[in-house]
Scaffold this active site. Structure first.
Site, PDB file in Angstrom:
ATOM      1  CE1 TYR A  80      -3.629   2.573   0.640  1.00  0.00           C
ATOM      2  CE2 TYR A  80      -2.355   3.273   2.540  1.00  0.00           C
ATOM      3  CZ  TYR A  80      -3.394   3.476   1.658  1.00  0.00           C
ATOM      4  OH  TYR A  80      -4.196   4.586   1.800  1.00  0.00           O
ATOM      5  CE  LYS A  82       1.222   4.869   8.361  1.00  0.00           C
ATOM      6  NZ  LYS A  82       1.263   4.465   6.954  1.00  0.00           N
ATOM      7  CG  ASP A 101       5.951   3.709   0.694  1.00  0.00           C
ATOM      8  OD1 ASP A 101       6.263   4.399   1.683  1.00  0.00           O
ATOM      9  OD2 ASP A 101       4.770   3.547   0.312  1.00  0.00           O
TER      10      ASP A 101
HETATM   11  C1  LIG Z   1       0.575   4.823   5.637  1.00  0.00           C
HETATM   12  C2  LIG Z   1       1.308   4.539   4.380  1.00  0.00           C
HETATM   13  C3  LIG Z   1       1.203   5.363   3.240  1.00  0.00           C
HETATM   14  C4  LIG Z   1       0.210   6.483   3.153  1.00  0.00           C
HETATM   15  O1  LIG Z   1       0.441   7.488   4.071  1.00  0.00           O
HETATM   16  P1  LIG Z   1      -0.763   8.492   4.417  1.00  0.00           P
HETATM   17  O2  LIG Z   1      -0.123   9.510   5.304  1.00  0.00           O
HETATM   18  O3  LIG Z   1      -1.818   7.673   5.095  1.00  0.00           O
HETATM   19  O4  LIG Z   1      -1.248   9.067   3.134  1.00  0.00           O
HETATM   20  C5  LIG Z   1       2.017   5.110   2.168  1.00  0.00           C
HETATM   21  N1  LIG Z   1       2.881   4.078   2.177  1.00  0.00           N
HETATM   22  C6  LIG Z   1       2.996   3.250   3.234  1.00  0.00           C
HETATM   23  C7  LIG Z   1       3.978   2.126   3.200  1.00  0.00           C
HETATM   24  C8  LIG Z   1       2.196   3.429   4.354  1.00  0.00           C
HETATM   25  O5  LIG Z   1       2.279   2.575   5.383  1.00  0.00           O
END
Ligand SMILES: *Cc1c(COP(=O)(O)O)cnc(C)c1O
Length: 439
Positions: free
Chosen positions: A145, A272, A240
């Site tokens: 994701y 995060k 990511d």
């Molecule tokens: C949480 C997350 C996102 C998206 O971040 P948001 O701040 O919710 O838009 C993208 N990539 C990874 C791996 C994530 O865990």
């Protein structure tokens, strides 16, 4: 014993009248586990307090960000001082420079640009990869994701090397027709698409270690293989680390593989933890790639609240307090909980697989493929009914787990003996509830 939920239920009803599903991000609605979502009134350290006054040990930590625990006094103090100076100027500030320096010092990136969410970070990284390479195809993995970016909300097409189809209504086919979706940990599939689309792939994006289908660590050497394959084909490797960054280890997932093996991603996304509980995220990478970004280069990207002084102050305070001791503490607490959960499930006869990367872990309610979950297909065999029963038994015993079977469990520096013991005490009963509900 079920706990009172009158106040949460009343808030949920009001919320549903004015907000789709009553929540501002779908997983919060408890749809996957049933029951009343708890509306949280306050949090301190490892503990959440809901609208009815129930207390829970928090094993979500805002889905990762609260690495130091909730309401950390020093972070609170820095934020309060920053708020007193005004909350947004739309002009550059010193905290942005300091946070960028901290990130550049700790990660493989040479330049970094701040945005407000992980979604924005991955969206912008992909635009930059396309702008830099002059190519248009993006490769991703099923079960990874990257936020709700149109082109990445994609499901695999009818064959391995065929373009993806939209993963949700509202995404036009034209947005996913340049996306290829592959099974995770599958080197042959990667080789195949690079052979099939020479000179067309702008980038391959992957979670540095997937945590959004439960924790599915890259097999040894897999990320190095991806980096090398991208380089060999003139594509960029986008790692990511929105979830794993400053969380899986002090240096993120890269600290567990790239830093040891001696390779660097071309671009990295963060979010995060680096926002310290505020909306802040970033993408960064090689100086020559990042210099293609406006205003230095031609690839456009911007944001009214990007690098917001309160968010960057909170992020900087969090990262400065995220010492080796913090990661050692979280790692030890995670090991204890992980082992106890597995023992309780084994004793109750519940089939499960426990997987971890650094301080992040999750428990799959499936036997996986020979005791291992290596891709989304394996993860999808999770027994969600058993998980729902487990989740509610834990909640009733004062432990707040992710309300979905496909999520990592997150701890913090504030998870002390009392918090850990509360989790350990809750596990045997929850394991028996899962056994009773097992399909
Ligand atoms: C949480 C997350 C996102 C998206 O971040 P948001 O701040 O919710 O838009 C993208 N990539 C990874 C791996 C994530 O865990």
């Amino acid at each position: 014993m079920p706990r009172p939920t009158t106040a949460s239920a009343a808030l949920f009803e009001r919320a549903r009248a004015v907000t789709p599903g009553g929540v501002n991000s779908p997983v919060r609605a408890f749809n996957a586990v049933g029951g009343t979502p708890r509306f949280i009134r306050s949090a301190a350290g490892a503990w959440l307090t809901d609208a009815d006054g129930n207390e829970y040990v928090d094993l979500i930590c805002s889905w990762g960000p609260m690495l130091l625990g909730h309401a950390h006094p020093e972070v609170q103090a820095r934020v309060a001082e920053a708020v007193a100076r005004g909350t947004s100027y739309g002009a550059p500030t010193e905290p942005e420079v300091e946070l960028a320096e901290e990130i550049v010092a700790r990660t493989p990136v040479e330049r970094v640009r701040f945005v407000s969410s992980g979604t924005e970070a991955t969206m912008s990284a992909i635009r930059l990869a396309r702008g830099f390479t002059g190519r248009d195809v993006v490769v991703k993995f099923a079960g990874c994701y990257h936020g709700h970016v149109d082109s990445l909300l994609a499901s695999a097409g009818s064959g391995l090397a065929t373009f993806a189809v939209p993963g949700t209504p509202g995404v036009p086919a034209s947005s996913t027709e340049l996306t290829l979706v592959l099974p995770y940990n599958d080197r042959a599939a990667v080789e195949k698409v690079f052979a099939e689309y020479p000179d067309r792939i702008a980038c391959l994006i992957t979670e540095a270690a997937p945590g959004n289908m439960g924790v599915v660590p890259p097999e040894p050497g897999f990320n190095a293989f991806l980096a090398e394959t991208c380089t060999r084909h003139g594509a960029l490797f986008v790692s990511d680390e929105v979830m794993t960054g400053f969380r899986a280890s002090k240096l993120g997932q890269w600290g567990l593989d790239g830093a040891v093996e001696g390779w660097r991603p071309d671009l990295v996304t963060f979010g995060k933890v680096m926002g310290g509980g505020f909306p802040a995220a970033a993408f960064g990478g090689r100086a020559d790639v990042m210099s293609r970004l406006a205003p230095e280069g031609p690839v456009y990207q911007a944001g009214t609240l990007s690098g917001n002084p309160i968010a960057t102050t909170a992020g900087l305070a969090t990262l400065r307090l995220a010492t080796d001791e913090v990661y050692a503490h979280i790692g030890a607490a995670a090991d204890t909980i992980r082992a106890a959960a597995s023992d309780a499930l084994t004793a109750a006869g519940v089939t499960h697989v426990v997987q971890a990367t650094g301080t992040m872990f999750s428990i799959f309610f499936t036997g996986g493929d020979g005791g291992r979950v290596r891709d989304f297909e394996d993860a999808s065999r999770t027994d969600s009914a058993a998980y729902a029963a487990f989740f509610h038994a834990m909640l009733d015993a004062g432990v707040y787990l992710p309300p979905s079977a496909y999520e990592a469990w997150f701890l913090s520096a504030a998870h002390d003996d009392r918090a850990v013991q509360t989790v350990l005490d809750a596990l045997p009963g929850a394991a028996r509830a899962a056994a009773a509900a097992q399909a």
